[in-house]
Structures are given as C-alpha cells and as structure tokens.
Write a protein that holds these residues in place. Structure first.
Motif, PDB file in Angstrom:
ATOM      1  N   ARG A  11     -18.145  35.942  -1.515  1.00 27.18           N
ATOM      2  CA  ARG A  11     -18.374  34.546  -1.150  1.00 27.18           C
ATOM      3  C   ARG A  11     -18.681  34.396   0.334  1.00 27.18           C
ATOM      4  NH1 ARG A  11     -13.444  31.249  -3.536  1.00 27.18           N
ATOM      5  NH2 ARG A  11     -12.259  32.818  -2.425  1.00 27.18           N
ATOM      6  N   TYR A  15     -17.059  29.465  -1.165  1.00 25.74           N
ATOM      7  CA  TYR A  15     -16.669  29.975   0.156  1.00 25.74           C
ATOM      8  C   TYR A  15     -15.283  30.605   0.079  1.00 25.74           C
ATOM      9  CZ  TYR A  15     -20.446  26.863   1.406  1.00 25.74           C
ATOM     10  OH  TYR A  15     -21.665  26.247   1.466  1.00 25.74           O
ATOM     11  N   SER A  16     -15.140  31.786   0.658  1.00 21.33           N
ATOM     12  CA  SER A  16     -13.818  32.392   0.714  1.00 21.33           C
ATOM     13  C   SER A  16     -12.970  31.662   1.744  1.00 21.33           C
ATOM     14  CB  SER A  16     -13.909  33.882   1.043  1.00 21.33           C
ATOM     15  OG  SER A  16     -14.634  34.099   2.234  1.00 21.33           O
ATOM     16  N   SER A  57      -9.944  28.828  -2.356  1.00 20.01           N
ATOM     17  CA  SER A  57     -10.457  29.145  -1.022  1.00 20.01           C
ATOM     18  C   SER A  57      -9.384  28.918   0.036  1.00 20.01           C
ATOM     19  CB  SER A  57     -11.649  28.237  -0.687  1.00 20.01           C
ATOM     20  OG  SER A  57     -12.683  28.418  -1.613  1.00 20.01           O
TER      21      SER A  57
END
Length: 159
Positions: free
Chosen positions: A62, A112-113, A139
């Motif tokens: 990600r 998104y991480s 996340s």
C-alpha cells in the motif's frame, strides 16, 4: 481508550486503539491505529521515532499518504531518508475541516498503510471519526502537531 506517553521532553504521543471492530470487517482491520504526535521541529525525535516505522510500512504493497498544509515534500529528503519515493503520495494546500475529511476518506479506503496529516486542533468527535476510519481501513493515521514553544532551542525564554 486514550493513553499519554512521554517519549522525549519535546515529543509526546496520544494513542487511540480499537476496542472492538464492526463484525463485517476483516481481521486485518484490527491493526488500524490513530496516534497524535506533538514534536519540536528543532529536535530529532520525529526522525528517530517515526522514520523506522515509515520504513517498515513502506515495505507493504500500500501507499503512504502525506496531507500537508503548505510545504511540499522534498524528493531528495525522501530518498535520503530511505523512504520509497515511488509509493508516497502528497496532497497539499488543504485547509481546516477539508483536511480532516480528506484524512478520514483516505483512511477508510484501506489503500494507504499510513496517512500522516498536519491538521488543525481536533475535537473529540473528529478524533473518533479518524479512529474509526483507521480501524475500518486497517491503516495507521498520524496526526502531526509541531510544538509551539515560547522557549528558544537552548531551553531559555526569548529575550
């Protein structure tokens, strides 16, 4: 649950973690976390504590998202820091509530991480919205707050 940890005289962290996740979520959503970092720009604590975590998260498939109010990230700094330049997205020129809304949407997607946001003062409802979004998206959300201090770098009040 809110905890307060002193990491450095100029750096503190407020963490909110999930106590329970909605039943429709995958088990990976339990890894969602929202933290608030208050840091001094003239101290290396931000780099020493946050960069190793960003390196680790950058190894995931990600993206890493930076929501910055005005400044543009330097590709040179990113490369020197060892962060994956090709996996970092920056959105700048966000104002106030638009920033909170943008961070919430980004966290919810799960694309998104980590989402780092330089946000205005948040109320408890905004923090809860972001906490839930981080849990749902699995996340990490970091609310970045530069410390505004009446003291100079040497610890003395300005003359």
């Amino acid at each position: 649950m809110r905890t307060h940890h002193r990491q450095h005289p100029h750096f503190s962290q407020h963490s909110m973690t999930a106590t329970s996740a909605p039943k429709c979520q995958k088990s990976t959503a339990n890894s969602g976390l929202l933290s608030e970092f208050v840091y001094s720009e003239n101290q290396p604590a931000l780099t020493q504590l946050l960069l190793p975590l960003l390196h680790h998260l950058g190894e995931q498939s990600r993206w890493l998202l930076w929501l910055t109010p005005t400044q543009k990230l330097s590709r040179r700094w990113l490369a020197q820091s060892g962060l994956p330049v090709d996996k970092i997205v920056q959105v700048s020129q966000l104002q106030g509530m638009a920033s909170v809304d943008a961070m919430e949407r980004a966290l919810l997607t799960g694309n998104y991480s980590v989402v780092l946001g330089w946000l205005p003062e948040l109320n408890d409802l905004d923090r809860k919205r972001l906490q839930v979004a981080a849990e749902v998206g699995g996340s990490y959300g970091f609310i970045m707050k530069p410390l505004i201090s009446p003291f100079c770098a040497d610890g003395q009040p300005p003359q």
